[in-house]
Write a protein that holds these residues in place. Sequence first.
Motif, PDB file in Angstrom:
ATOM      1  N   SER A 252       0.829  -1.214   0.000  1.00 44.44           N
ATOM      2  CA  SER A 252       0.000   0.000   0.000  1.00 44.44           C
ATOM      3  C   SER A 252       0.862   1.262   0.000  1.00 44.44           C
ATOM      4  O   SER A 252       0.555   2.239  -0.692  1.00 44.44           O
ATOM      5  N   ASN A 253       1.951   1.247   0.762  1.00 43.62           N
ATOM      6  CA  ASN A 253       2.832   2.416   0.784  1.00 43.62           C
ATOM      7  C   ASN A 253       3.564   2.603  -0.539  1.00 43.62           C
ATOM      8  O   ASN A 253       3.814   3.733  -0.972  1.00 43.62           O
ATOM      9  N   LEU A 254       3.916   1.490  -1.173  1.00 48.04           N
ATOM     10  CA  LEU A 254       4.573   1.583  -2.482  1.00 48.04           C
ATOM     11  C   LEU A 254       3.625   2.160  -3.522  1.00 48.04           C
ATOM     12  O   LEU A 254       4.008   3.025  -4.320  1.00 48.04           O
ATOM     13  N   ARG A 255       2.381   1.712  -3.494  1.00 46.34           N
ATOM     14  CA  ARG A 255       1.398   2.254  -4.448  1.00 46.34           C
ATOM     15  C   ARG A 255       1.152   3.745  -4.203  1.00 46.34           C
ATOM     16  O   ARG A 255       0.919   4.500  -5.148  1.00 46.34           O
ATOM     17  N   ALA A 256       1.211   4.136  -2.941  1.00 47.32           N
ATOM     18  CA  ALA A 256       0.942   5.538  -2.599  1.00 47.32           C
ATOM     19  C   ALA A 256       1.956   6.494  -3.229  1.00 47.32           C
ATOM     20  O   ALA A 256       1.672   7.694  -3.370  1.00 47.32           O
ATOM     21  N   ARG A 257       3.120   5.983  -3.622  1.00 48.61           N
ATOM     22  CA  ARG A 257       4.122   6.836  -4.263  1.00 48.61           C
ATOM     23  C   ARG A 257       3.605   7.461  -5.558  1.00 48.61           C
ATOM     24  O   ARG A 257       4.104   8.512  -5.980  1.00 48.61           O
ATOM     25  N   LEU A 258       2.646   6.786  -6.197  1.00 56.29           N
ATOM     26  CA  LEU A 258       2.133   7.274  -7.477  1.00 56.29           C
ATOM     27  C   LEU A 258       0.701   7.795  -7.378  1.00 56.29           C
ATOM     28  O   LEU A 258       0.029   7.962  -8.404  1.00 56.29           O
ATOM     29  N   ASN A 259       0.227   8.049  -6.172  1.00 52.95           N
ATOM     30  CA  ASN A 259      -1.135   8.558  -6.023  1.00 52.95           C
ATOM     31  C   ASN A 259      -1.343   9.824  -6.851  1.00 52.95           C
ATOM     32  O   ASN A 259      -0.532  10.765  -6.789  1.00 52.95           O
ATOM     33  N   GLY A 260      -2.429   9.851  -7.637  1.00 56.95           N
ATOM     34  CA  GLY A 260      -2.756  11.020  -8.448  1.00 56.95           C
ATOM     35  C   GLY A 260      -1.962  11.145  -9.726  1.00 56.95           C
ATOM     36  O   GLY A 260      -2.130  12.114 -10.482  1.00 56.95           O
ATOM     37  N   ARG A 261      -1.101  10.167 -10.012  1.00 57.77           N
ATOM     38  CA  ARG A 261      -0.230  10.273 -11.192  1.00 57.77           C
ATOM     39  C   ARG A 261      -0.514   9.214 -12.252  1.00 57.77           C
ATOM     40  O   ARG A 261       0.214   9.128 -13.242  1.00 57.77           O
ATOM     41  N   VAL A 262      -1.543   8.403 -12.047  1.00 58.59           N
ATOM     42  CA  VAL A 262      -1.866   7.363 -13.029  1.00 58.59           C
ATOM     43  C   VAL A 262      -3.254   7.637 -13.613  1.00 58.59           C
ATOM     44  O   VAL A 262      -4.242   7.734 -12.882  1.00 58.59           O
ATOM     45  N   LEU A 263      -3.319   7.769 -14.927  1.00 62.11           N
ATOM     46  CA  LEU A 263      -4.573   7.981 -15.631  1.00 62.11           C
ATOM     47  C   LEU A 263      -4.949   6.705 -16.365  1.00 62.11           C
ATOM     48  O   LEU A 263      -4.082   6.040 -16.956  1.00 62.11           O
ATOM     49  N   GLU A 264      -6.234   6.377 -16.339  1.00 60.62           N
ATOM     50  CA  GLU A 264      -6.736   5.250 -17.127  1.00 60.62           C
ATOM     51  C   GLU A 264      -7.347   5.806 -18.402  1.00 60.62           C
ATOM     52  O   GLU A 264      -8.225   6.662 -18.361  1.00 60.62           O
ATOM     53  N   LEU A 265      -6.860   5.292 -19.528  1.00 62.35           N
ATOM     54  CA  LEU A 265      -7.275   5.796 -20.834  1.00 62.35           C
ATOM     55  C   LEU A 265      -7.914   4.666 -21.630  1.00 62.35           C
ATOM     56  O   LEU A 265      -7.299   3.611 -21.826  1.00 62.35           O
ATOM     57  N   ARG A 266      -9.165   4.892 -22.085  1.00 64.61           N
ATOM     58  CA  ARG A 266      -9.858   3.904 -22.906  1.00 64.61           C
ATOM     59  C   ARG A 266     -10.371   4.562 -24.184  1.00 64.61           C
ATOM     60  O   ARG A 266     -10.836   5.704 -24.160  1.00 64.61           O
ATOM     61  N   GLY A 267     -10.287   3.821 -25.268  1.00 68.24           N
ATOM     62  CA  GLY A 267     -10.743   4.318 -26.563  1.00 68.24           C
ATOM     63  C   GLY A 267     -10.206   3.453 -27.672  1.00 68.24           C
ATOM     64  O   GLY A 267      -9.758   2.326 -27.441  1.00 68.24           O
TER      65      GLY A 267
END
Length: 343
Positions: A252-267
Amino acid sequence: MTNYLLQANGIKKYFGNVHAVDGVDLNIKSGEIYGLVGSDGAGKTTTMRLLVGALLPTQGEITICGYDLHKQVELARSTIGYLSQRFSMYEDLTVLENIRFFAEIRGLSSTEWLPRSMEILEFVGLANFKDRRAGQLSGGMKQKLGLASALVTRPRLLLLDEPTTGVDPVTRQDFWQLVIKLVSQPLSHREETKDTKEENNKEESSRSLRLRGEELSGVSVIISTPYMDEASRCHRVGFMKAGKIIAEDSPSNLRARLNGRVLELRGNPINVLRHVAHQDEDVEDVAAFGDKLHVRVRADKSDLVMKRLPDEIKAADGTLVDLRIVPPALEDVFIALSESNHD
């Protein structure tokens, strides 16, 4: 002060000019599942072999249950159970004969290993196959046999080197349930014997499980794995790259390093979306996650990228279905760490 079942300080292993392990520190608590994660060639298996005493380090110290692995090697090894990447059982022997072999070479008498073996076989789900030859077992059953053999001497530390590689998802799930159950509900302790020598050995073993006056409880597991879903099950994870642990923390702490920096893109077409996203100046990486893309952006740039991408995709004749910020997956962290530069 925290007591540790295993401590490794500055361990290195060089093969000529190749620094397979280059200054690894590990502190593993009793009852902890620790995941060692990294790409092929990162140094995971070499680290495992150093911890089990199969290789001598070029430099560094390893202590297991209070024993110096290199000065008290047999005592230290008596506390370890090891499951290697490759199936190492004797295929011409039955399930029970394999366990008996590994028990007796570790000095267990039949009055010890036989009831212990049946308990373990029941635990791993192989009790009904005890008379089947190992060579006739399925891949998942072979792994369970390897685990059973590693458990027969009641180790305090289990070293599992990519134990689920090459098996189906259901078998991986079953194997992990066994590992979690083993840590949370350890198998029963060895019963006392009347033999004075065995009593003395047992007393010495009991003393070895006390560090700084505190008795340890619970089995610890160090598991190397290429699977991020398995890493997520661990209490702590260490990411390895080029022989070094470059990041270590809870999932959980490792994932928190990228909080707010990952976008999910579909199309669609997805290749057009990938190309457009890659061209954005604030995008660090684009990775496929099934039929979606995960777009990793620079810190504090998510809003800007989300404003620009729709127009950029439209200009490239692509169709945007959805674009949103999502919680980072451990795969996102692994990719980011793999791309980073570390001294």
